[in-house]
Design an enzyme around this catalytic site. Structure first.
Site, mmCIF file in Angstrom:
data_model
loop_
_atom_site.group_PDB
_atom_site.id
_atom_site.type_symbol
_atom_site.label_atom_id
_atom_site.label_comp_id
_atom_site.label_asym_id
_atom_site.label_seq_id
_atom_site.Cartn_x
_atom_site.Cartn_y
_atom_site.Cartn_z
ATOM 1 N N ASP A 1 0.724 -1.337 0.151
ATOM 2 C CA ASP A 1 0.053 -0.224 -0.035
ATOM 3 C C ASP A 1 0.760 1.306 -0.030
ATOM 4 O O ASP A 1 0.452 2.361 0.896
ATOM 5 C CB ASP A 1 -0.953 0.097 1.239
ATOM 6 C CG ASP A 1 -2.055 -1.118 1.193
ATOM 7 O OD1 ASP A 1 -1.712 -1.879 0.402
ATOM 8 O OD2 ASP A 1 -2.702 -1.261 2.183
ATOM 9 N N ASP B 1 -4.450 -0.857 -1.649
ATOM 10 C CA ASP B 1 -5.699 -0.899 -0.940
ATOM 11 C C ASP B 1 -6.757 -0.222 -1.957
ATOM 12 O O ASP B 1 -6.366 0.937 -2.655
ATOM 13 C CB ASP B 1 -5.821 0.272 0.338
ATOM 14 C CG ASP B 1 -6.577 -0.003 1.317
ATOM 15 O OD1 ASP B 1 -6.828 -1.150 1.556
ATOM 16 O OD2 ASP B 1 -7.040 1.098 1.940
ATOM 17 N N HIS C 1 -10.725 6.731 1.555
ATOM 18 C CA HIS C 1 -9.308 6.659 0.952
ATOM 19 C C HIS C 1 -9.260 5.682 0.081
ATOM 20 O O HIS C 1 -10.046 4.551 -0.066
ATOM 21 C CB HIS C 1 -8.581 6.646 2.070
ATOM 22 C CG HIS C 1 -8.504 5.306 2.801
ATOM 23 N ND1 HIS C 1 -9.603 5.019 3.803
ATOM 24 C CD2 HIS C 1 -8.030 3.903 2.529
ATOM 25 C CE1 HIS C 1 -9.463 3.863 4.452
ATOM 26 N NE2 HIS C 1 -8.341 3.330 3.462
ATOM 27 N N LYS D 1 -6.563 -5.127 -2.362
ATOM 28 C CA LYS D 1 -7.155 -5.649 -1.207
ATOM 29 C C LYS D 1 -8.327 -4.606 -0.884
ATOM 30 O O LYS D 1 -8.300 -3.558 -1.262
ATOM 31 C CB LYS D 1 -6.292 -5.796 -0.139
ATOM 32 C CG LYS D 1 -5.804 -4.782 0.533
ATOM 33 C CD LYS D 1 -4.829 -5.378 1.411
ATOM 34 C CE LYS D 1 -4.120 -4.087 2.097
ATOM 35 N NZ LYS D 1 -5.129 -3.277 2.755
ATOM 36 N N CYS E 1 -2.350 -2.764 7.877
ATOM 37 C CA CYS E 1 -2.073 -3.904 6.756
ATOM 38 C C CYS E 1 -0.599 -4.739 7.290
ATOM 39 O O CYS E 1 -0.573 -5.952 7.006
ATOM 40 C CB CYS E 1 -1.698 -3.240 5.480
ATOM 41 S SG CYS E 1 -1.710 -4.654 4.458
HETATM 42 C C1 VGL Z 1 -5.054 0.433 5.776
HETATM 43 C C2 VGL Z 1 -6.017 2.013 7.226
HETATM 44 C C3 VGL Z 1 -7.166 2.001 6.367
HETATM 45 C C4 VGL Z 1 -3.643 -0.464 5.910
HETATM 46 C C5 VGL Z 1 -5.836 0.328 4.823
HETATM 47 O O1 VGL Z 1 -3.629 -1.039 4.675
HETATM 48 O O2 VGL Z 1 -2.861 -0.602 6.459
HETATM 49 N N1 VGL Z 1 -5.026 1.113 6.969
HETATM 50 N N2 VGL Z 1 -6.951 1.087 5.153
HETATM 51 ZN ZN ZN Z 2 -8.439 1.032 3.656
#
Ligand code: VGL
Ligand code: ZN
Length: 195
Positions: free
Chosen positions: A11, A53, A72, A97, A141
């Site tokens: 990500d 993401d 986001h 994902k 993540c």
């Molecule tokens: C994530 C916050 C929101 C991550 C994804 O991939 O770490 N963190 N969405």
């Molecule tokens: Zn996310």
């Protein structure tokens, strides 16, 4: 045959970097280090996986629909694109994902490629036994991915100089690292690796 390794870049997207919808302070500072790891592992003929993401506009992951996060990394928006400084090599394998609007899906083991192939299937197919994790975010993540990887029997390393956390609570990243180490993850830095 020598056990195969993979670098997993998690990500490294605009929305998780300063100025993004869920910007993590100094997240962009890890990118030159991630690029060094990419170079290192390319020379070792290891596999490179890169996750994004990749949420639908309406998702329970978002505050507006009961989650904890601002909107986001919405599919096909500039915020969901890789950071422009990230230098992914030819042959990198791309995973998505957070596709399910009913789940958070933090772990890369819930990610899939464009044909719907899971990370676990791909790692098994390529006979990868050990993974190295870089990217964002340490306390989400990265943490959930490391946990699932151990559960599935992989050797797991976290790249300490190439991860950064959201820290909804100030110690979240520190706690995440402690927990991962307790579970059996090894801490690695680029200096250690390039030796
Ligand atoms: C994530 C916050 C929101 C991550 C994804 O991939 O770490 N963190 N969405
Ligand atoms: Zn996310």
């Amino acid at each position: 045959m020598k056990a195969k390794k993979a670098l997993l870049v998690v990500d490294v997207q605009n929305d998780f970097c300063p100025g993004g919808a869920l910007g993590i302070p100094e997240a962009d500072k890890i990118i030159p280090v991630v690029n060094r790891y990419l170079k290192f592992f390319s020379k070792k003929e290891s596999f490179v996986f890169a996750t994004r993401d990749w949420h639908p506009l309406r998702s329970k992951h978002f505050k507006d629909f009961g989650g904890v996060w601002p909107v986001h990394c919405v599919q096909n928006t500039p915020g969901a694109a890789f950071h422009p400084k990230l230098k992914l090599p030819k042959g990198a394998i791309y995973l998505y994902k957070g596709l399910d609007p009913k789940k958070d899906s933090y772990s890369s083991f819930q990610a899939e490629d464009e044909r719907g192939m899971s990370l676990e299937k791909l790692l098994d197919f390529f006979k990868v036994k050990e993974i190295y994790i870089a990217g964002l975010a340490t306390d989400y993540c990265v943490k959930f991915t490391a946990h699932d990887a151990l559960k599935h029997g992989f050797k797991v390393n976290i790249l300490m100089d190439a991860i950064k956390g959201v820290n909804l609570k100030p110690n979240d990243s520190e706690d995440a690292i402690k927990r991962m180490v307790k579970e059996g993850v090894k801490k690695v830095t680029i200096k250690k690796l390039e030796g």
